[in-house]
Design a protein around this motif. Structure first.
Motif, PDB file in Angstrom:
ATOM      1  N   TYR A  19     -28.519 -12.365 -44.553  1.00 23.11           N
ATOM      2  CA  TYR A  19     -29.153 -11.357 -45.392  1.00 23.11           C
ATOM      3  C   TYR A  19     -28.088 -10.466 -45.996  1.00 23.11           C
ATOM      4  N   THR A  20     -28.451  -9.892 -47.135  1.00 25.76           N
ATOM      5  CA  THR A  20     -27.524  -9.062 -47.893  1.00 25.76           C
ATOM      6  C   THR A  20     -28.133  -7.690 -48.089  1.00 25.76           C
ATOM      7  N   ILE A  21     -27.311  -6.662 -47.837  1.00 22.33           N
ATOM      8  CA  ILE A  21     -27.675  -5.306 -48.208  1.00 22.33           C
ATOM      9  C   ILE A  21     -26.657  -4.861 -49.247  1.00 22.33           C
ATOM     10  N   ALA A  22     -26.710  -3.625 -49.661  1.00 24.41           N
ATOM     11  CA  ALA A  22     -25.924  -3.164 -50.805  1.00 24.41           C
ATOM     12  C   ALA A  22     -24.447  -3.520 -50.745  1.00 24.41           C
ATOM     13  N   TYR A  23     -23.846  -3.503 -49.585  1.00 26.80           N
ATOM     14  CA  TYR A  23     -22.396  -3.669 -49.515  1.00 26.80           C
ATOM     15  C   TYR A  23     -21.926  -4.862 -48.692  1.00 26.80           C
ATOM     16  N   HIS A  24     -22.863  -5.674 -48.171  1.00 25.93           N
ATOM     17  CA  HIS A  24     -22.408  -6.677 -47.221  1.00 25.93           C
ATOM     18  C   HIS A  24     -23.440  -7.797 -47.045  1.00 25.93           C
ATOM     19  N   THR A  25     -22.955  -9.015 -46.879  1.00 29.32           N
ATOM     20  CA  THR A  25     -23.809 -10.143 -46.493  1.00 29.32           C
ATOM     21  C   THR A  25     -23.466 -10.510 -45.055  1.00 29.32           C
ATOM     22  N   VAL A 135     -37.916  -2.978 -40.857  1.00 26.12           N
ATOM     23  CA  VAL A 135     -37.185  -4.182 -41.214  1.00 26.12           C
ATOM     24  C   VAL A 135     -36.322  -3.839 -42.421  1.00 26.12           C
ATOM     25  N   THR A 136     -35.046  -4.207 -42.343  1.00 27.90           N
ATOM     26  CA  THR A 136     -34.174  -4.011 -43.490  1.00 27.90           C
ATOM     27  C   THR A 136     -34.476  -5.106 -44.504  1.00 27.90           C
ATOM     28  N   ILE A 137     -34.780  -4.710 -45.707  1.00 27.36           N
ATOM     29  CA  ILE A 137     -35.058  -5.675 -46.761  1.00 27.36           C
ATOM     30  C   ILE A 137     -33.750  -5.961 -47.483  1.00 27.36           C
ATOM     31  N   GLY A 138     -33.324  -7.195 -47.430  1.00 23.78           N
ATOM     32  CA  GLY A 138     -32.066  -7.587 -48.052  1.00 23.78           C
ATOM     33  C   GLY A 138     -32.179  -7.729 -49.557  1.00 23.78           C
ATOM     34  N   ILE A 139     -31.078  -8.008 -50.172  1.00 23.12           N
ATOM     35  CA  ILE A 139     -31.035  -8.188 -51.614  1.00 23.12           C
ATOM     36  C   ILE A 139     -31.109  -9.678 -51.899  1.00 23.12           C
ATOM     37  N   LYS A 140     -32.240 -10.106 -52.421  1.00 22.33           N
ATOM     38  CA  LYS A 140     -32.485 -11.511 -52.759  1.00 22.33           C
ATOM     39  C   LYS A 140     -33.424 -11.531 -53.960  1.00 22.33           C
ATOM     40  N   PRO A 141     -33.642 -12.698 -54.522  1.00 18.85           N
ATOM     41  CA  PRO A 141     -34.646 -12.772 -55.580  1.00 18.85           C
ATOM     42  C   PRO A 141     -36.009 -12.321 -55.053  1.00 18.85           C
ATOM     43  N   ILE A 142     -36.810 -11.737 -55.925  1.00 17.42           N
ATOM     44  CA  ILE A 142     -38.109 -11.160 -55.536  1.00 17.42           C
ATOM     45  C   ILE A 142     -38.977 -12.151 -54.791  1.00 17.42           C
ATOM     46  N   ALA A 143     -39.055 -13.372 -55.235  1.00 20.88           N
ATOM     47  CA  ALA A 143     -39.903 -14.379 -54.578  1.00 20.88           C
ATOM     48  C   ALA A 143     -39.500 -14.574 -53.117  1.00 20.88           C
TER      49      ALA A 143
END
Length: 146
Positions: A19-25, A135-143
């Motif tokens: 998972y990816t957040i603003a600064y890190h995968t 739950v931390t929501i990661g950065i991914k495509p919306i789907a």
């Protein structure tokens, strides 16, 4: 029942999905394990996964603390029946180090409850139903996020 051995180790466990957040995968979790072995062979297992940005402690620091002479002196040769006192003493030795304290606390609870033949849940009694969690929501495509 005496504690006869204390062992700590560090593992990098892969996540099912990165998972990816603003600064890190992130693709793995670094977990610190602690085993407390009793004279009759029962092993209590504790673990921690501290995140420095959140709690100010790294897994490597936790691992170092759990291997220290302080932890060995605190636990080895002590009676598991006094586990709550041992946890209080650990809190004095390692203030503000939640990863270190969590691993010790969990390992002692696990060993004690195995020794008396019940689960930790049965020891304390279930007080309520499941807890809501974040739950931390990661950065991914919306789907994918939906």
């Amino acid at each position: 029942m005496k504690i006869v051995a204390v062992r700590a180790w560090l593992e990098n466990l892969p996540l099912t999905k990165p998972y990816t957040i603003a600064y890190h995968t992130t693709s793995h979790a670094t977990i610190v394990f602690l085993e407390v072995e009793l004279a009759n062979g029962i092993v209590g297992l504790g673990a921690a996964s501290p995140f420095e940005e959140v709690v100010g402690e790294t897994p490597e620091q936790t691992f170092t603390n759990l291997q220290s002479a302080q932890v060995l002196d605190l636990l080895k040769g002590k009676d598991i029946r006094h586990f709550q006192q041992l946890i209080k003493q650990a809190d004095i030795l390692f203030p503000h180090l939640p990863g270190t304290l969590a691993a010790i606390d969990l390992a002692l609870h696990d060993a004690f409850c195995k020794w008396i033949g019940i689960s930790v849940l049965d020891f304390y009694g279930q007080q309520q139903g499941p807890l809501l969690s974040s739950v931390t929501i990661g950065i991914k495509p919306i789907a994918e996020m939906l």
